[in-house]
Design a protein around this motif. Structure first.
Motif, PDB file in Angstrom:
ATOM      1  N   MET A  70       8.121  19.980  12.584  1.00 48.50           N
ATOM      2  CA  MET A  70       7.416  19.228  11.533  1.00 48.50           C
ATOM      3  C   MET A  70       7.106  17.819  12.045  1.00 48.50           C
ATOM      4  O   MET A  70       8.010  17.022  12.271  1.00 48.50           O
ATOM      5  CB  MET A  70       8.294  19.173  10.278  1.00 48.50           C
ATOM      6  CG  MET A  70       7.707  18.371   9.134  1.00 48.50           C
ATOM      7  SD  MET A  70       8.644  18.549   7.595  1.00 48.50           S
ATOM      8  CE  MET A  70      10.289  18.048   8.111  1.00 48.50           C
ATOM      9  N   LYS A  71       5.818  17.568  12.256  1.00 43.88           N
ATOM     10  CA  LYS A  71       5.401  16.279  12.801  1.00 43.88           C
ATOM     11  C   LYS A  71       4.555  15.536  11.768  1.00 43.88           C
ATOM     12  O   LYS A  71       3.564  16.078  11.266  1.00 43.88           O
ATOM     13  CB  LYS A  71       4.615  16.492  14.092  1.00 43.88           C
ATOM     14  CG  LYS A  71       5.447  17.139  15.196  1.00 43.88           C
ATOM     15  CD  LYS A  71       4.636  17.333  16.464  1.00 43.88           C
ATOM     16  CE  LYS A  71       5.500  17.948  17.562  1.00 43.88           C
ATOM     17  NZ  LYS A  71       4.729  18.159  18.816  1.00 43.88           N
ATOM     18  N   ILE A  72       4.956  14.312  11.471  1.00 45.57           N
ATOM     19  CA  ILE A  72       4.299  13.531  10.428  1.00 45.57           C
ATOM     20  C   ILE A  72       3.838  12.198  10.992  1.00 45.57           C
ATOM     21  O   ILE A  72       4.596  11.502  11.678  1.00 45.57           O
ATOM     22  CB  ILE A  72       5.247  13.307   9.226  1.00 45.57           C
ATOM     23  CG1 ILE A  72       5.640  14.662   8.621  1.00 45.57           C
ATOM     24  CG2 ILE A  72       4.576  12.428   8.169  1.00 45.57           C
ATOM     25  CD1 ILE A  72       6.658  14.573   7.507  1.00 45.57           C
ATOM     26  N   LEU A  73       2.595  11.866  10.688  1.00 44.88           N
ATOM     27  CA  LEU A  73       2.031  10.580  11.087  1.00 44.88           C
ATOM     28  C   LEU A  73       2.155   9.593   9.935  1.00 44.88           C
ATOM     29  O   LEU A  73       1.699   9.877   8.822  1.00 44.88           O
ATOM     30  CB  LEU A  73       0.553  10.743  11.456  1.00 44.88           C
ATOM     31  CG  LEU A  73      -0.161   9.462  11.885  1.00 44.88           C
ATOM     32  CD1 LEU A  73       0.338   8.987  13.246  1.00 44.88           C
ATOM     33  CD2 LEU A  73      -1.677   9.669  11.907  1.00 44.88           C
ATOM     34  N   MET A  74       2.775   8.444  10.195  1.00 46.76           N
ATOM     35  CA  MET A  74       2.850   7.369   9.205  1.00 46.76           C
ATOM     36  C   MET A  74       1.849   6.288   9.627  1.00 46.76           C
ATOM     37  O   MET A  74       1.891   5.796  10.753  1.00 46.76           O
ATOM     38  CB  MET A  74       4.262   6.801   9.124  1.00 46.76           C
ATOM     39  CG  MET A  74       5.308   7.838   8.740  1.00 46.76           C
ATOM     40  SD  MET A  74       6.961   7.131   8.439  1.00 46.76           S
ATOM     41  CE  MET A  74       6.731   6.453   6.780  1.00 46.76           C
ATOM     42  N   VAL A  75       0.952   5.938   8.711  1.00 46.33           N
ATOM     43  CA  VAL A  75      -0.126   5.004   9.021  1.00 46.33           C
ATOM     44  C   VAL A  75       0.089   3.688   8.284  1.00 46.33           C
ATOM     45  O   VAL A  75       0.163   3.655   7.053  1.00 46.33           O
ATOM     46  CB  VAL A  75      -1.501   5.589   8.653  1.00 46.33           C
ATOM     47  CG1 VAL A  75      -2.608   4.619   9.054  1.00 46.33           C
ATOM     48  CG2 VAL A  75      -1.697   6.943   9.318  1.00 46.33           C
ATOM     49  N   LEU A  76       0.173   2.608   9.059  1.00 47.71           N
ATOM     50  CA  LEU A  76       0.440   1.280   8.519  1.00 47.71           C
ATOM     51  C   LEU A  76      -0.781   0.378   8.643  1.00 47.71           C
ATOM     52  O   LEU A  76      -1.630   0.571   9.513  1.00 47.71           O
ATOM     53  CB  LEU A  76       1.617   0.647   9.269  1.00 47.71           C
ATOM     54  CG  LEU A  76       2.959   1.352   9.080  1.00 47.71           C
ATOM     55  CD1 LEU A  76       3.867   1.131  10.271  1.00 47.71           C
ATOM     56  CD2 LEU A  76       3.619   0.870   7.798  1.00 47.71           C
ATOM     57  N   THR A  77      -0.845  -0.627   7.804  1.00 48.27           N
ATOM     58  CA  THR A  77      -1.919  -1.610   7.848  1.00 48.27           C
ATOM     59  C   THR A  77      -1.780  -2.529   9.055  1.00 48.27           C
ATOM     60  O   THR A  77      -0.677  -2.762   9.555  1.00 48.27           O
ATOM     61  CB  THR A  77      -1.916  -2.449   6.556  1.00 48.27           C
ATOM     62  OG1 THR A  77      -3.003  -3.387   6.596  1.00 48.27           O
ATOM     63  CG2 THR A  77      -0.624  -3.234   6.391  1.00 48.27           C
ATOM     64  N   SER A  78      -2.910  -3.079   9.489  1.00 46.77           N
ATOM     65  CA  SER A  78      -2.915  -4.137  10.494  1.00 46.77           C
ATOM     66  C   SER A  78      -3.370  -5.470   9.889  1.00 46.77           C
ATOM     67  O   SER A  78      -3.498  -6.466  10.605  1.00 46.77           O
ATOM     68  CB  SER A  78      -3.853  -3.787  11.653  1.00 46.77           C
ATOM     69  OG  SER A  78      -3.365  -2.699  12.407  1.00 46.77           O
ATOM     70  N   HIS A  79      -3.607  -5.496   8.590  1.00 44.37           N
ATOM     71  CA  HIS A  79      -4.184  -6.673   7.930  1.00 44.37           C
ATOM     72  C   HIS A  79      -3.077  -7.598   7.424  1.00 44.37           C
ATOM     73  O   HIS A  79      -2.173  -7.150   6.717  1.00 44.37           O
ATOM     74  CB  HIS A  79      -5.066  -6.239   6.760  1.00 44.37           C
ATOM     75  CG  HIS A  79      -5.781  -7.366   6.099  1.00 44.37           C
ATOM     76  ND1 HIS A  79      -6.996  -7.838   6.545  1.00 44.37           N
ATOM     77  CD2 HIS A  79      -5.448  -8.135   5.037  1.00 44.37           C
ATOM     78  CE1 HIS A  79      -7.379  -8.842   5.778  1.00 44.37           C
ATOM     79  NE2 HIS A  79      -6.463  -9.047   4.858  1.00 44.37           N
ATOM     80  N   ASP A  80      -3.185  -8.879   7.754  1.00 45.21           N
ATOM     81  CA  ASP A  80      -2.090  -9.802   7.397  1.00 45.21           C
ATOM     82  C   ASP A  80      -2.491 -10.992   6.530  1.00 45.21           C
ATOM     83  O   ASP A  80      -1.669 -11.874   6.270  1.00 45.21           O
ATOM     84  CB  ASP A  80      -1.400 -10.316   8.671  1.00 45.21           C
ATOM     85  CG  ASP A  80      -2.285 -11.260   9.478  1.00 45.21           C
ATOM     86  OD1 ASP A  80      -3.485 -11.401   9.156  1.00 45.21           O
ATOM     87  OD2 ASP A  80      -1.758 -11.863  10.435  1.00 45.21           O
ATOM     88  N   GLN A  81      -3.735 -11.035   6.049  1.00 49.59           N
ATOM     89  CA  GLN A  81      -4.183 -12.168   5.240  1.00 49.59           C
ATOM     90  C   GLN A  81      -4.357 -11.748   3.782  1.00 49.59           C
ATOM     91  O   GLN A  81      -5.066 -10.787   3.487  1.00 49.59           O
ATOM     92  CB  GLN A  81      -5.505 -12.724   5.776  1.00 49.59           C
ATOM     93  CG  GLN A  81      -5.414 -13.261   7.195  1.00 49.59           C
ATOM     94  CD  GLN A  81      -4.516 -14.473   7.289  1.00 49.59           C
ATOM     95  OE1 GLN A  81      -4.563 -15.377   6.454  1.00 49.59           O
ATOM     96  NE2 GLN A  81      -3.663 -14.494   8.321  1.00 49.59           N
ATOM     97  N   LEU A  82      -3.737 -12.493   2.871  1.00 49.89           N
ATOM     98  CA  LEU A  82      -3.810 -12.180   1.444  1.00 49.89           C
ATOM     99  C   LEU A  82      -5.046 -12.854   0.850  1.00 49.89           C
ATOM    100  O   LEU A  82      -4.972 -13.944   0.259  1.00 49.89           O
ATOM    101  CB  LEU A  82      -2.543 -12.632   0.729  1.00 49.89           C
ATOM    102  CG  LEU A  82      -2.350 -12.160  -0.717  1.00 49.89           C
ATOM    103  CD1 LEU A  82      -2.307 -10.632  -0.787  1.00 49.89           C
ATOM    104  CD2 LEU A  82      -1.086 -12.756  -1.313  1.00 49.89           C
ATOM    105  N   GLY A  83      -6.196 -12.222   1.070  1.00 48.05           N
ATOM    106  CA  GLY A  83      -7.445 -12.804   0.597  1.00 48.05           C
ATOM    107  C   GLY A  83      -7.666 -14.165   1.216  1.00 48.05           C
ATOM    108  O   GLY A  83      -7.432 -14.378   2.403  1.00 48.05           O
ATOM    109  N   ASP A  84      -8.105 -15.124   0.403  1.00 46.40           N
ATOM    110  CA  ASP A  84      -8.317 -16.486   0.891  1.00 46.40           C
ATOM    111  C   ASP A  84      -7.242 -17.443   0.382  1.00 46.40           C
ATOM    112  O   ASP A  84      -7.461 -18.654   0.286  1.00 46.40           O
ATOM    113  CB  ASP A  84      -9.706 -16.991   0.504  1.00 46.40           C
ATOM    114  CG  ASP A  84      -9.953 -16.954  -1.003  1.00 46.40           C
ATOM    115  OD1 ASP A  84      -9.007 -16.619  -1.760  1.00 46.40           O
ATOM    116  OD2 ASP A  84     -11.075 -17.257  -1.429  1.00 46.40           O
ATOM    117  N   THR A  85      -6.062 -16.878   0.077  1.00 50.32           N
ATOM    118  CA  THR A  85      -4.971 -17.695  -0.460  1.00 50.32           C
ATOM    119  C   THR A  85      -4.257 -18.502   0.626  1.00 50.32           C
ATOM    120  O   THR A  85      -3.512 -19.427   0.316  1.00 50.32           O
ATOM    121  CB  THR A  85      -3.918 -16.813  -1.160  1.00 50.32           C
ATOM    122  OG1 THR A  85      -3.309 -15.947  -0.181  1.00 50.32           O
ATOM    123  CG2 THR A  85      -4.551 -15.962  -2.255  1.00 50.32           C
TER     124      THR A  85
END
Length: 226
Positions: A1-16
């Protein structure tokens, strides 16, 4: 059983000017639920390498047994630091996909063409896709084989409008998960704010919030017969 976990690369919370990324519990809880069930896990992200952690998710108030276990697990940390590039992933190598949340996916994974193709390919191949909290953002542009929104007519959940309002980010995020799922024809349901709530419909598994992370993984395992 092989599962791919996909994470974000985005680190900016809008224009805050504030940082965001993935939410630690939403990685750690499923990571061990799946791994302890015998799954072989691969981590990927759009840019590859170390994905950004939402700094708020490392706050002591949000720690759990799973997050503490993860932070003490040198092998897990090494895997996290060297995620594969999403565009280089071959779907044939995996039995299922799991997307942890955090606000980051609203900006990148919701729009990422490699992610969209991976999800659509998984569903067409009969492979389940799970997403928790903000990660159901990945269904913003995904289509079924007939070109209809993938969530159309499906029971789904995700971070609720009331939860987004409670964290004060309703006017910051590019879209609201609950509203997007409804607009795409999903039958959106939710539990109490911050309480575990998971929905399975066909090959789709969705969880409402961080507290739903482990249960979302368990529901995915159930679809895989584990």
């Amino acid at each position: 059983m092989k599962i791919l976990m996909v994470l974000t690369s985005h680190d900016q919370l809008g224009d805050t000017g504030e940082k965001t990324g993935f939410w630690l519990e939403e990685l750690a809880a499923p990571y061990y639920a799946l791994k302890d069930a015998g799954a072989q896990l691969t981590l990927a992200s759009p840019l590859g390498g170390q994905p950004p952690l939402d700094p708020k998710s490392a706050d002591p108030a949000f720690q759990t047994d799973a997050t503490r276990r993860f932070e003490a697990d040198s092998a897990a940390l090494a895997t996290l630091a060297s995620t594969a590039k999403l565009a280089e992933i071959q779907l044939d190598a995996f039995d299922a996909l799991f997307y942890p949340g955090g606000h980051g996916p609203l900006w990148d994974l919701a729009e990422d063409k490699a992610s969209i193709a991976l999800i659509e390919g998984a569903i067409q191949a009969g492979k389940p896709v799970a997403a928790v909290c903000h990660a159901p953002a990945i269904f913003r542009h995904t289509k079924d084989a007939d070109g209809a929104p993938l969530v159309q007519g499906k029971a789904v959940t995700g971070f609720s409008n009331s939860e987004e309002d409670a964290v004060g980010l309703t006017q910051v995020v590019p879209f609201l998960v609950e509203e997007m799922l409804k607009a795409n024809g999903g039958h959106y349901g939710k539990g109490e704010d911050w309480a575990p709530f998971v929905v399975s419909d066909g090959l789709l598994v969705t969880g409402q919030n961080p507290a739903s992370s482990e249960a979302t993984a368990q529901a995915l395992l159930a679809l895989l017969g584990s």
